[in-house]
Design an enzyme around this catalytic site. Structure first.
Site, PDB file in Angstrom:
ATOM      1  CD  GLU A  17       5.497 -17.181  -2.479  1.00 19.88           C
ATOM      2  OE1 GLU A  17       5.898 -16.092  -2.400  1.00 19.88           O
ATOM      3  OE2 GLU A  17       4.361 -17.272  -1.565  1.00 19.88           O
ATOM      4  NE  ARG A  19       5.723 -18.786   2.917  1.00 21.96           N
ATOM      5  CZ  ARG A  19       5.167 -18.358   2.993  1.00 21.96           C
ATOM      6  NH1 ARG A  19       3.901 -18.149   2.440  1.00 21.96           N
ATOM      7  NH2 ARG A  19       4.644 -19.026   4.229  1.00 21.96           N
ATOM      8  CG  HIS A  98       6.495 -10.112   4.871  1.00 17.01           C
ATOM      9  ND1 HIS A  98       8.289 -10.909   3.896  1.00 17.01           N
ATOM     10  CD2 HIS A  98       6.416 -10.606   4.378  1.00 17.01           C
ATOM     11  CE1 HIS A  98       8.075 -11.259   2.746  1.00 17.01           C
ATOM     12  NE2 HIS A  98       6.910 -11.085   3.129  1.00 17.01           N
ATOM     13  CE  LYS A 123       5.507 -10.283  -1.204  1.00 24.30           C
ATOM     14  NZ  LYS A 123       5.496 -11.488  -0.194  1.00 24.30           N
ATOM     15  CE  LYS A 269     -26.552   2.925   3.368  1.00 20.51           C
ATOM     16  NZ  LYS A 269     -28.019   2.221   3.881  1.00 20.51           N
ATOM     17  CG  ASP A 305     -30.348   2.546   0.599  1.00 21.28           C
ATOM     18  OD1 ASP A 305     -30.350   1.146   0.078  1.00 21.28           O
ATOM     19  OD2 ASP A 305     -29.371   2.586   1.631  1.00 21.28           O
ATOM     20  CG  MET A 398     -27.490  -9.964   7.847  1.00 14.91           C
ATOM     21  SD  MET A 398     -26.413  -8.989   7.346  1.00 14.91           S
ATOM     22  CE  MET A 398     -27.761  -7.712   6.700  1.00 14.91           C
TER      23      MET A 398
END
Length: 482
Positions: A17, A19, A98, A123, A269, A305, A398
């Protein structure tokens, strides 16, 4: 734009596509279309349709008509202008709608209206606010008598981008670069082709996935899809972002998406257990489930786990298989009382350890201690425990908060085993400081790969390729640093 077009075709793209609203200045349609390396969709989006067009509506429509006259393969026309732009030549018409706020309640009437505007392809791209929107959209695609592209935008809607081929979309959309998503939730061409193998997904493809909220950080799609590819399996593994309030409905509806198995993680969980028909002893004892397998009307729950953590621990301590109560006389401090903390505490108690749990949420750790019959201490008192075995089951350390540790290095002793369930990065600050103090260490990558291999076995009946999975996760976490 022409250079990116050529580059994508070299990578294997068969339809691109262009644009026009992203081109600054005058657009030379003839030059864009001449000697094009593959067929193209021409689109020029207004702001309200998620585009960048800043010129007049008259000049935009003139540009679209020019593209049709110059022989574009496809033209994308919004539903409010489609009736005013007639069909011409061999150019195929994509009639699009859209909605960046929601997925309309009455998708069928919207679909019928688009079908009345002389489309070759319909679409609909709408924002997903609930996982149920994905199922409504994909089932509409399957029912459509006109070729249809149905996409739900946003991270909740990501499964529609990957699973479209299973439901019959003629093609789907991806961005040319992972940092240049042109719509919310859009994946890159490289991710779609290399991670999800979109071209190989068809009606018979079995679906697996990870259920979480948030889910974007999960590396499970990388390792499970790599394993499916390794064995040549017609399966795909998809991230499903499911808010707490939508979990029950999602578990009920997942088979309609083709789902055969799920990895379950934060925050689901515990809650998922109520939706299962059978669970193994570990799930009953721990009160947490991280693996669901669908077989007919039955839903089986497992906790990989627990088994992964215990096998990692026993290998690190070189405990012979079958040893009765191998941790008797040892004190274990478990930081964190979420799903992983629950699984590890359960396993340690079964192996004879004296277990102490702590969490920033003191009520949660107290409840866990009461259920398992162990001890809970206040988070601020964790350094008073003096454990033989230390387990970090919190997200502290983390990525991207890599300079944090849940346990002060001054309390680490060479005689201790330090186990960090964080796997991204593998070498957390806690692991680095434990190594510097000559502690025995177990990293989150080891546990993560083991639990993924166990899940893969539940999903497929085949042992997971541990070395491949380990290599994939190490490359992924290494790339994340940069």
């Amino acid at each position: 734009m022409m250079a990116e077009h050529k580059h994508l075709v070299e990578q294997g793209a068969r339809l691109v596509e262009l644009r026009l609203d992203y081109i600054n200045g005058e657009v030379n349609i003839r030059r864009l279309l001449a000697d094009r390396p593959c067929p193209v969709v021409i689109a020029c989006r207004r702001d309200r349709d998620g585009g960048k067009w800043s010129g007049s509506e008259e000049s935009r429509r003139l540009l679209l008509r020019t593209a049709i006259a110059e022989g574009a393969d496809y033209i994308d026309l919004e539903d409010d202008i489609a009736a005013e732009v007639p069909r011409y030549g061999r150019c195929k018409r994509i009639i699009s709608h859209h909605d960046f706020r929601k997925t309309p309640d009455d998708l069928d009437s919207l679909h019928q209206r688009l079908c009345s505007l002389d489309p070759d392809i319909v679409k609909i791209a709408c924002m997903a606010n609930h996982p149920h929107d994905n199922l409504r959209m994909l089932e509409l695609v399957r029912r459509s008598s006109v070729p249809m592209i149905g996409l739900c935008m946003g991270d909740i809607g990501l499964p529609t981008r990957v699973l479209g081929g299973k439901f019959g979309v003629p093609f789907t959309y991806a961005t040319f670069h992972h940092e240049r998503a042109l719509a919310p939730g859009q994946l890159s061409y490289q991710q779609m082709s290399e991670v999800y193998r979109y071209e190989s997904i068809g009606p018979g493809t079995e679906v697996f996935g990870v259920v979480a909220d948030p889910v974007g950080h999960s590396l499970s799609p990388l390792i499970h899809n790599a394993a499916f590819r390794h064995f040549g399996m017609d399966r795909v593994y998809v991230p499903f972002r499911v808010p707490r309030e939508d979990l029950a409905q999602f578990i009920d509806e997942a088979p309609a998406l083709g789902v055969r198995g799920l990895s379950v993680t934060i925050p689901h969980k515990e809650a998922v257990i109520a939706k299962l028909t059978e669970v193994d002893g570990a799930v009953r004892g721990i009160g947490a489930c991280n693996t669901v397998v669908y077989e007919g009307d039955k839903r089986f729950g497992f906790n990989t786990d627990y088994r992964a953590a215990m096998s990692s621990l026993e290998d690190a301590l070189r405990i012979p298989a079958g040893t009765e109560k191998p941790l008797a006389g040892k004190t274990a401090l478990v930081l964190g009382s979420g799903g992983v903390g629950m699984a590890i505490a359960f396993g340690l108690i079964r192996r004879g350890a004296r277990v102490v749990v702590t969490d920033g949420l003191s009520k949660q750790s107290a409840a866990l201690a009461q259920r398992l019959g162990c001890v809970a201490v206040d988070w601020n008192a964790r350094h008073n425990v003096s454990p033989d075995l230390l387990f970090n089951c919190t997200p502290v350390g983390m990525h991207p908060e890599v300079d944090a540790t849940p346990f002060d290095k001054h309390y680490l002793k060479p005689s201790m085993l330090v186990f960090d369930a964080v796997y991204n990065p593998e070498n957390t600050l806690l692991i680095k400081e434990a190594r510097s103090r000559n502690c025995t260490v177990v990293t989150g990558v080891d546990m993560f790969v083991r639990q993924a291999c166990l899940q893969f076995k539940h999903f497929t009946g085949v042992d997971g390729p541990s070395e491949l999975m380990r290599d994939v996760i190490k490359r992924a976490t290494s790339a994340a640093k940069h």
